[in-house]
Scaffold this active site. Structure first.
Site, PDB file in Angstrom:
ATOM      1  N   HIS A  29      -5.214 -33.459 -29.537  1.00 33.77           N
ATOM      2  CA  HIS A  29      -6.353 -32.730 -30.119  1.00 33.77           C
ATOM      3  C   HIS A  29      -6.017 -31.305 -30.594  1.00 33.77           C
ATOM      4  CE1 HIS A  29     -11.006 -32.850 -30.025  1.00 33.77           C
ATOM      5  NE2 HIS A  29     -10.600 -32.041 -30.979  1.00 33.77           N
ATOM      6  N   TYR A  42     -15.565 -34.825 -26.876  1.00 36.57           N
ATOM      7  CA  TYR A  42     -16.922 -34.869 -27.439  1.00 36.57           C
ATOM      8  C   TYR A  42     -17.923 -35.483 -26.444  1.00 36.57           C
ATOM      9  CZ  TYR A  42     -14.412 -34.226 -31.901  1.00 36.57           C
ATOM     10  OH  TYR A  42     -13.587 -33.789 -32.908  1.00 36.57           O
ATOM     11  N   ASP A  49     -14.477 -41.292 -36.275  1.00 37.82           N
ATOM     12  CA  ASP A  49     -13.646 -40.309 -35.574  1.00 37.82           C
ATOM     13  C   ASP A  49     -14.385 -39.781 -34.345  1.00 37.82           C
ATOM     14  OD1 ASP A  49     -11.236 -38.267 -35.913  1.00 37.82           O
ATOM     15  OD2 ASP A  49     -12.993 -37.098 -35.318  1.00 37.82           O
ATOM     16  N   LYS A  84      -9.084 -38.869 -29.407  1.00 34.27           N
ATOM     17  CA  LYS A  84      -8.094 -37.790 -29.247  1.00 34.27           C
ATOM     18  C   LYS A  84      -7.840 -37.476 -27.774  1.00 34.27           C
ATOM     19  CE  LYS A  84     -10.123 -35.921 -33.426  1.00 34.27           C
ATOM     20  NZ  LYS A  84     -11.581 -35.968 -33.349  1.00 34.27           N
TER      21      LYS A  84
END
Ligand code: NDP
Length: 314
Positions: free
Chosen positions: A114, A54, A49, A83
């Site tokens: 998200h 990120y 994931d 996402k």
């Protein structure tokens, strides 16, 4: 009890299979992230994931591609999620193509929206106001329903096998499910879930509507504070397993996907090994959060965004 590598999968409402345990990758440096993903794939994980925000899609993708090359395993044996970040809500195709470029993959298995908020496009991914709150586009101008509608074409384009949502509560899911322009139902809802936040009603609603729950922050996020809980510790001692193993096993016993994050090789290898829990143990752990629900992740959006109920704006 002796923990064993979890090979359980669930069937999504598309018919595709998703492994019950996936490696979380939030808050890791590029090097940590590369090593974590590579270690995970070499030790039984087939599900990773990540997310645009990120900032680690390149490292995740490099680790995946190196692993595929070295192992000879084919891409379709892995399940990769990324996402759509809220500032890219109006251009999901562009955003996903860019994510695929960073990941160096032709497709992903799951693309999630998200958060159910839209934020303005700016030089930075997370523009904030003078009070330090995350800026949000007014609901009437653009909202999470518009975003989800735009994501549907990504499946037809073959860029992702499935689409889903994250951080949705029941009222928001109902809006998506009842919208006549929405033809592709979300396959999952990724939300914060652990013994201090068992979200039983949300689980029931999602089961009734064939939407899989994915648990994020299953250990309570950074520092794993959930593992300090006395009830959890007592049960894990009684069963001679670690508190982390108990929390992860609990999520799988409840029929949810679970996404523990770690950058430590030992923990990564341990976190995919689980035990079978009986119903009483599952309930005993649920009681922790029923009595005193606690959320660890609550980003400072510049709107009232109630993750349990619908709200006037979001
Ligand atoms: P987790 O609940 O997975 O906890 C991570 C923390 O637990 C880290 O500090 C880690 O330290 C520690 N840890 C990991 N394994 C163990 C262990 N066996 N024993 C003790 N400590 C341990 O936190 P996250 O918030 O990262 O959530 C997991 C994933 O969910 C994310 O990485 C991300 O992929 C996803 N997520 C999605 C969100 C969304 O909005 N959709 C929001 C938040 C997360 P160390 O790394 O040093 O081992």
């Amino acid at each position: 009890m002796i923990p064993e590598i979890c090979t359980k999968t669930y069937t999504l409402n598309t018919g595709a299979k998703i492994p019950a345990i996936g490696l979380g990758t939030w808050k890791s440096t590029d090097e940590e992230c590369y090593n974590a993903v590579k270690t995970a794939l070499e030790n039984g994980y087939t599900h990773i994931d990540t997310a645009r925000i990120y900032g680690n899609e390149e490292s995740v993708g490099k680790a995946i591609n190196d692993y595929l090359k070295e192992s000879g395993i084919s891409r379709d044996k892995l399940f990769i999620t990324t996402k759509l970040w809220c500032s890219e809500c109006k251009e999901p195709e562009k955003a996903l193509r860019e994510s695929l470029n960073r990941l160096n993959l032709e497709y992903i298995d799951l693309y999630l929206t998200h958060w159910p908020v839209a934020i303005p496009k700016a030089d930075v991914l997370m523009p904030i106001n003078d009070e330090g709150k995350r800026l949000v586009i007014p609901y009437d101008e653009w909202n999470y329903i518009d975003t989800y509608k735009g994501m549907q074409k990504l499946v037809e384009l073959g860029l992702t096998k499935a689409i889903g949502v994250s951080n949705y509560n029941i009222p928001k899911l109902k809006k998506i499910l009842n919208d006549k322009e929405i033809k592709i139902k979300p396959v999952c809802n990724q939300v914060e879930m652990h013994p201090s936040l068992p979200q039983i009603e949300l689980i029931e609603f999602c089961k009734e509507n064939n939407i899989l729950i994915q648990c994020y922050s299953p250990l309570g996020s950074t520092g794993a504070p959930i593992l300090e809980n006395e009830i959890l510790q007592n049960i894990s001692k009684k069963n001679n397993i670690s508190p982390a193993c108990l929390a992860i096993s609990w999520a799988v016993a409840r029929g949810t996907v679970v996404l523990p994050k770690s950058v430590s090789s030992k923990r990564i290898i341990d976190n995919i090994k689980i035990v079978q829990l009986d119903e009483n143990t599952v309930k005993e752990l649920e009681s922790i959060g029923i009595e005193n629900p606690q959320r660890v992740g609550n980003p400072p959006w510049d709107v009232k965004i109630n993750l349990f109920e619908d709200s006037e704006v979001y």
